[in-house]
Write a protein that holds these residues in place. Structure first.
Motif, PDB file in Angstrom:
ATOM      1  N   UNK A 253      47.098  44.545  43.591  1.00  0.00           N
ATOM      2  CA  UNK A 253      46.252  43.955  44.623  1.00  0.00           C
ATOM      3  C   UNK A 253      44.794  44.069  44.214  1.00  0.00           C
ATOM      4  N   UNK A 254      44.162  42.929  44.020  1.00  0.00           N
ATOM      5  CA  UNK A 254      42.742  42.901  43.656  1.00  0.00           C
ATOM      6  C   UNK A 254      42.041  41.932  44.615  1.00  0.00           C
ATOM      7  N   UNK A 255      41.166  42.436  45.462  1.00  0.00           N
ATOM      8  CA  UNK A 255      40.473  41.529  46.384  1.00  0.00           C
ATOM      9  C   UNK A 255      39.524  40.600  45.637  1.00  0.00           C
ATOM     10  N   UNK A 256      39.320  39.443  46.214  1.00  0.00           N
ATOM     11  CA  UNK A 256      38.523  38.401  45.589  1.00  0.00           C
ATOM     12  C   UNK A 256      37.118  38.896  45.183  1.00  0.00           C
ATOM     13  N   UNK A 257      36.480  39.694  46.063  1.00  0.00           N
ATOM     14  CA  UNK A 257      35.087  40.106  45.796  1.00  0.00           C
ATOM     15  C   UNK A 257      34.908  40.910  44.518  1.00  0.00           C
ATOM     16  N   UNK A 258      35.965  41.578  44.062  1.00  0.00           N
ATOM     17  CA  UNK A 258      35.809  42.351  42.819  1.00  0.00           C
ATOM     18  C   UNK A 258      36.635  41.753  41.669  1.00  0.00           C
ATOM     19  N   UNK A 259      37.195  40.576  41.899  1.00  0.00           N
ATOM     20  CA  UNK A 259      38.104  39.976  40.910  1.00  0.00           C
ATOM     21  C   UNK A 259      37.440  39.830  39.533  1.00  0.00           C
ATOM     22  N   UNK A 260      36.160  39.478  39.522  1.00  0.00           N
ATOM     23  CA  UNK A 260      35.507  39.229  38.236  1.00  0.00           C
ATOM     24  C   UNK A 260      35.281  40.528  37.455  1.00  0.00           C
TER      25      UNK A 260
END
Ligand SMILES: [Zn+2]
Length: 279
Positions: A253-260
């Motif tokens: 699970x990786x939230x969008x805000x830290x995906x990069x």
């Protein structure tokens, strides 16, 4: 080699600071599953299951045993099960190999003490929920925790009909009251000097890592985990040069805000670590 592995190993090699966060999934990759009613549980704890009805090691940890003799039969056997092999597992050896030359810190909710066993020094280790080889006064009459290896292995070897003999039962050296393993199984869990020192060391490590190349390496931590995962995500989002590497089988699970800033590897942790070490 997969691109993700290459990226992960590069980030680890370049990091100024690495924080390892580990939970139940790491133990599972070693073959220890405290939530499962599996063959190992039935083999090692089947008599407890028959007597009390609990269906996993974790349920046993929370079971209100009717006597000290029965309580210590369970906890000493759990100790023996976790630490019977004196040598660390290949999983833990690989993990140590991966970071031993680096500036790292470990935060874990695992109670099996397998990090120390693999060579991770105590001062770089914060075991949030304690570990199964230390003892404390049940009443918390004083803050000290005690190494329990000797008495625990003795009790593990000397038990009959699910009871240890009464003369082996440890007593608090201060108040003479009952003792228990230093694991967070109830509200008696001691957050005394040793616990606070390690907690502070964790906070200091993170503070010193501020602004530098920081890798948060998360191993087998469940999606809803608030103790380890939530702070890791927050740090990743706040720290400009942070990279969040998460290893989990089927539960990434990786939230969008830290995906990069994140690298997620969905696979068997044991195999992934092996690959990373070889890389
Ligand atoms: Zn006491």
């Amino acid at each position: 080699m997969e691109d993700k592995y290459y990226k992960a190993i590069t980030k680890i090699q370049e990091a100024d600071s690495i924080v390892i966060g580990a939970s139940n999934g790491l133990s599972i990759s070693e073959g220890i599953h405290i939530f499962a009613e599996n063959t190992a549980f039935l083999e090692k704890f089947g008599d407890f299951r028959a007597k009390y009805g609990f269906r996993s090691i974790i349920q046993g940890c929370f079971y209100p045993f009717p006597s000290q003799e029965e309580k210590w039969a369970f906890f000493s056997r759990m100790y023996d099960y976790f630490l019977y092999d004196e040598e660390a597992s290949p999983v833990m050896k690989n993990l140590f190999e991966l970071v031993k030359e680096k500036n790292y810190f470990v935060v874990t909710s695992n109670i099996d003490d397998h990090f120390s066993q693999a060579g991770f020094p105590k001062e770089r280790l914060f075991e949030i929920e304690g570990n199964c080889r230390n003892l404390q006064c049940t009443y918390g009459c004083h803050n000290q925790i005690y190494p329990g290896d000797k008495i625990l292995s003795e009790m593990a070897k000397n038990q009959e009909n699910g009871k240890v003999s009464t003369d082996l039962i440890p007593k608090c050296p201060e108040c003479g009251g009952p003792m228990q393993v230093h694991v967070e199984v109830d509200q008696n869990f001691l957050r005394g000097e040793a616990w606070l020192t390690n907690y502070q060391a964790y906070q200091d490590f993170i503070e010193k890592a501020h602004g530098k190349k920081l890798v948060l390496l998360e191993l087998g931590v469940g999606v809803r985990n608030q103790l380890i995962k939530a702070p890791f995500m927050k740090l990743t989002s706040h720290e400009e040069n942070a990279t969040y590497i998460t290893l989990n089988k089927g539960e990434l699970y990786i939230p969008e805000v830290i995906a990069s800033k994140s690298i997620g590897i969905d696979g068997d942790t044991a195999e992934v670590l092996q690959q990373l070490v070889q890389a």
